[in-house]
Design a protein around this motif. Structure first.
Motif, PDB file in Angstrom:
ATOM      1  N   GLY A   1       1.151  -7.466   9.193  1.00  0.00           N
ATOM      2  CA  GLY A   1       1.589  -8.003   7.911  1.00  0.00           C
ATOM      3  C   GLY A   1       1.258  -7.145   6.724  1.00  0.00           C
ATOM      4  N   TRP A   2       0.594  -6.008   6.923  1.00  0.00           N
ATOM      5  CA  TRP A   2       0.283  -5.113   5.814  1.00  0.00           C
ATOM      6  C   TRP A   2       1.423  -4.110   5.647  1.00  0.00           C
ATOM      7  CZ3 TRP A   2      -3.997  -5.477   2.639  1.00  0.00           C
ATOM      8  CH2 TRP A   2      -4.987  -6.358   3.063  1.00  0.00           C
ATOM      9  N   ASP A   3       1.913  -3.974   4.434  1.00  0.00           N
ATOM     10  CA  ASP A   3       3.001  -3.042   4.141  1.00  0.00           C
ATOM     11  C   ASP A   3       2.390  -1.719   3.679  1.00  0.00           C
ATOM     12  OD1 ASP A   3       5.343  -1.793   3.573  1.00  0.00           O
ATOM     13  OD2 ASP A   3       5.877  -3.015   1.847  1.00  0.00           O
ATOM     14  N   ILE A   4       2.173  -0.806   4.621  1.00  0.00           N
ATOM     15  CA  ILE A   4       1.597   0.511   4.336  1.00  0.00           C
ATOM     16  C   ILE A   4       2.723   1.541   4.429  1.00  0.00           C
ATOM     17  CG2 ILE A   4      -0.147   2.199   4.966  1.00  0.00           C
ATOM     18  CD1 ILE A   4      -1.766  -0.037   6.231  1.00  0.00           C
ATOM     19  N   ARG A   5       3.112   2.076   3.292  1.00  0.00           N
ATOM     20  CA  ARG A   5       4.248   3.004   3.263  1.00  0.00           C
ATOM     21  C   ARG A   5       3.869   4.376   3.828  1.00  0.00           C
ATOM     22  NH1 ARG A   5       7.953   0.820  -0.470  1.00  0.00           N
ATOM     23  NH2 ARG A   5       7.894  -1.443  -0.098  1.00  0.00           N
ATOM     24  N   ARG A   6       2.812   4.969   3.303  1.00  0.00           N
ATOM     25  CA  ARG A   6       2.383   6.300   3.755  1.00  0.00           C
ATOM     26  C   ARG A   6       0.895   6.260   4.064  1.00  0.00           C
ATOM     27  NH1 ARG A   6       5.215   7.471  -0.837  1.00  0.00           N
ATOM     28  NH2 ARG A   6       3.270   7.925  -1.942  1.00  0.00           N
ATOM     29  N   ARG A   7       0.517   6.855   5.161  1.00  0.00           N
ATOM     30  CA  ARG A   7      -0.905   6.912   5.518  1.00  0.00           C
ATOM     31  C   ARG A   7      -1.228   8.273   6.139  1.00  0.00           C
ATOM     32  NH1 ARG A   7       1.554   3.109   8.675  1.00  0.00           N
ATOM     33  NH2 ARG A   7       1.634   3.439  10.917  1.00  0.00           N
ATOM     34  N   ASP A   8      -2.382   8.750   5.792  1.00  0.00           N
ATOM     35  CA  ASP A   8      -2.869  10.031   6.285  1.00  0.00           C
ATOM     36  C   ASP A   8      -4.342   9.861   6.627  1.00  0.00           C
ATOM     37  OD1 ASP A   8      -3.446  12.655   6.875  1.00  0.00           O
ATOM     38  OD2 ASP A   8      -3.427  13.346   4.795  1.00  0.00           O
ATOM     39  N   ILE A   9      -4.605   9.607   7.899  1.00  0.00           N
ATOM     40  CA  ILE A   9      -5.967   9.348   8.371  1.00  0.00           C
ATOM     41  C   ILE A   9      -6.356  10.465   9.334  1.00  0.00           C
ATOM     42  CG2 ILE A   9      -7.485   7.723   9.545  1.00  0.00           C
ATOM     43  CD1 ILE A   9      -5.622   5.486   8.677  1.00  0.00           C
TER      44      ILE A   9
ATOM     45  N   VAL B   1       0.876  -1.170   0.000  1.00  0.00           N
ATOM     46  CA  VAL B   1       0.000   0.000   0.000  1.00  0.00           C
ATOM     47  C   VAL B   1       0.915   1.222   0.000  1.00  0.00           C
ATOM     48  CG1 VAL B   1      -1.854   1.214   1.195  1.00  0.00           C
ATOM     49  CG2 VAL B   1      -1.767  -1.286   1.257  1.00  0.00           C
ATOM     50  N   ASN B   2       1.129   1.783  -1.175  1.00  0.00           N
ATOM     51  CA  ASN B   2       2.047   2.916  -1.286  1.00  0.00           C
ATOM     52  C   ASN B   2       1.506   4.170  -0.613  1.00  0.00           C
ATOM     53  OD1 ASN B   2       2.177   1.121  -3.912  1.00  0.00           O
ATOM     54  ND2 ASN B   2       4.213   1.945  -3.634  1.00  0.00           N
ATOM     55  N   ASN B   3       0.212   4.361  -0.699  1.00  0.00           N
ATOM     56  CA  ASN B   3      -0.377   5.567  -0.128  1.00  0.00           C
ATOM     57  C   ASN B   3      -1.803   5.266   0.320  1.00  0.00           C
ATOM     58  OD1 ASN B   3      -0.729   8.342   0.560  1.00  0.00           O
ATOM     59  ND2 ASN B   3      -1.792   8.665  -1.365  1.00  0.00           N
ATOM     60  N   LEU B   4      -2.136   5.689   1.524  1.00  0.00           N
ATOM     61  CA  LEU B   4      -3.482   5.519   2.060  1.00  0.00           C
ATOM     62  C   LEU B   4      -3.906   6.829   2.705  1.00  0.00           C
ATOM     63  CD1 LEU B   4      -5.966   3.797   2.807  1.00  0.00           C
ATOM     64  CD2 LEU B   4      -4.746   3.119   4.886  1.00  0.00           C
ATOM     65  N   MET B   5      -4.974   7.425   2.188  1.00  0.00           N
ATOM     66  CA  MET B   5      -5.473   8.691   2.706  1.00  0.00           C
ATOM     67  C   MET B   5      -6.960   8.574   2.977  1.00  0.00           C
ATOM     68  SD  MET B   5      -7.374  11.619   1.869  1.00  0.00           S
ATOM     69  CE  MET B   5      -7.324  11.864   0.101  1.00  0.00           C
ATOM     70  N   ILE B   6      -7.359   8.901   4.191  1.00  0.00           N
ATOM     71  CA  ILE B   6      -8.766   8.904   4.575  1.00  0.00           C
ATOM     72  C   ILE B   6      -9.027  10.156   5.398  1.00  0.00           C
ATOM     73  CG2 ILE B   6     -10.609   7.722   5.832  1.00  0.00           C
ATOM     74  CD1 ILE B   6      -9.166   5.097   5.363  1.00  0.00           C
ATOM     75  N   HIS B   7      -9.887  11.002   4.906  1.00  0.00           N
ATOM     76  CA  HIS B   7     -10.319  12.195   5.626  1.00  0.00           C
ATOM     77  C   HIS B   7     -11.832  12.104   5.792  1.00  0.00           C
ATOM     78  CE1 HIS B   7      -6.596  14.689   4.167  1.00  0.00           C
ATOM     79  NE2 HIS B   7      -6.294  13.682   4.977  1.00  0.00           N
ATOM     80  N   PHE B   8     -12.285  12.117   7.033  1.00  0.00           N
ATOM     81  CA  PHE B   8     -13.710  11.974   7.301  1.00  0.00           C
ATOM     82  C   PHE B   8     -14.144  13.026   8.316  1.00  0.00           C
ATOM     83  CE2 PHE B   8     -17.266  10.180   9.762  1.00  0.00           C
ATOM     84  CZ  PHE B   8     -18.185   9.978   8.734  1.00  0.00           C
ATOM     85  N   VAL B   9     -15.234  13.701   7.991  1.00  0.00           N
ATOM     86  CA  VAL B   9     -15.826  14.705   8.884  1.00  0.00           C
ATOM     87  C   VAL B   9     -17.218  14.219   9.250  1.00  0.00           C
ATOM     88  CG1 VAL B   9     -16.558  17.094   9.158  1.00  0.00           C
ATOM     89  CG2 VAL B   9     -14.494  16.564   7.844  1.00  0.00           C
TER      90      VAL B   9
END
Length: 235
Positions: free
Chosen positions: A152-160, A114-122
């Motif tokens: 075991g998940w390879d998450i490189r960048r995350r923005d939650i 997972v190269n990039n994971l972004m989740i923004h929730f209001v």
């Protein structure tokens, strides 16, 4: 001879490049619009939204197709359907096959990046209490997603980011994810699955041979093949 070596080296490098090049998908839902791209290296190839095609001035009515008659299975197909599992396996190996399938899926999961994971929730609702409840549920879900990195998940960048908005009445959400894998990793998983299947087949063959040998011993191999009674056993 030198030219042949250079050609072989070029072919080898090309194969290595194909095996290690990452590819995958990029999915984004931002501002209420969905975008899906194919990912190769660092480049995205747009898939959705696709380019709109020009509609013809006059659309021809499609002819109604007559429903096709269902083909009745022949005797050979019926007999084939009654046979056991493919590859010479039996129903007794189903638990082992399920275990192998689950382990293969787990290996696939670990091979993805997972190269990039972004989740923004209001969180927002008409009732402030419902807003607070939605905010709590979203925070719990965010904690679960954050915990995947240690399982075991390879998450490189995350923005939650999760936030409440007591002045609004509608929730807002933006999300984006980029997932990649390489052909070499896929082949590694498939090869491991093939070896696992081979071990199951060998174990099944040994078990079948042992069962046949036991039945042979229990049936009595001293009997006369012409149906006569062995010597020393006449009444």
């Amino acid at each position: 001879m030198t030219v042949v070596l250079w050609i072989l080296l070029a072919v080898f490098l090309l194969i290595v490049l194909v095996l290690v090049v990452p590819f995958g998908a990029h999915i984004a839902y931002i501002g209420g619009e969905l975008a899906v791209d194919a990912r190769v290296l660092w480049f995205n190839i747009g898939l959705i939204p696709a380019k709109e095609k020009k509609k013809p001035a006059k659309e021809k009515a499609k002819r109604e197709k007559k429903p096709k008659k269902e083909k009745q299975p022949s005797e050979a197909e019926a007999q084939e359907g009654k046979k056991g599992l493919p590859l010479g396996l039996t129903k007794e190996q189903i638990p082992q096959l399920l275990k192998l399938a689950l382990s293969t899926l787990d290996r696939f999961r670990r091979k993805f990046t997972v190269n990039n994971l972004m989740i923004h929730f209001v969180a927002a609702a008409e009732d402030p209490y419902n807003t607070a409840m939605l905010y709590g549920y979203a925070n719990a879900a965010a904690g679960i997603i954050e915990g995947l990195a240690g399982r075991g998940w390879d998450i490189r960048r995350r923005d939650i980011q999760i936030a409440p908005d007591f002045e609004s009445t509608e929730c807002r959400a933006d999300a984006e994810i980029t997932v990649t894998i390489s052909l070499g990793r896929i082949l590694a998983v498939l090869i491991a699955a093939a070896f696992g299947l081979l071990r199951i087949k060998r174990a099944a063959a040994k078990s079948s041979a042992a069962a046949k040998e036991e039945r042979k011993d229990n049936d009595g191999t001293d009997a006369d093949p012409d149906g006569g009674i062995p010597a020393g056993q006449h009444v």
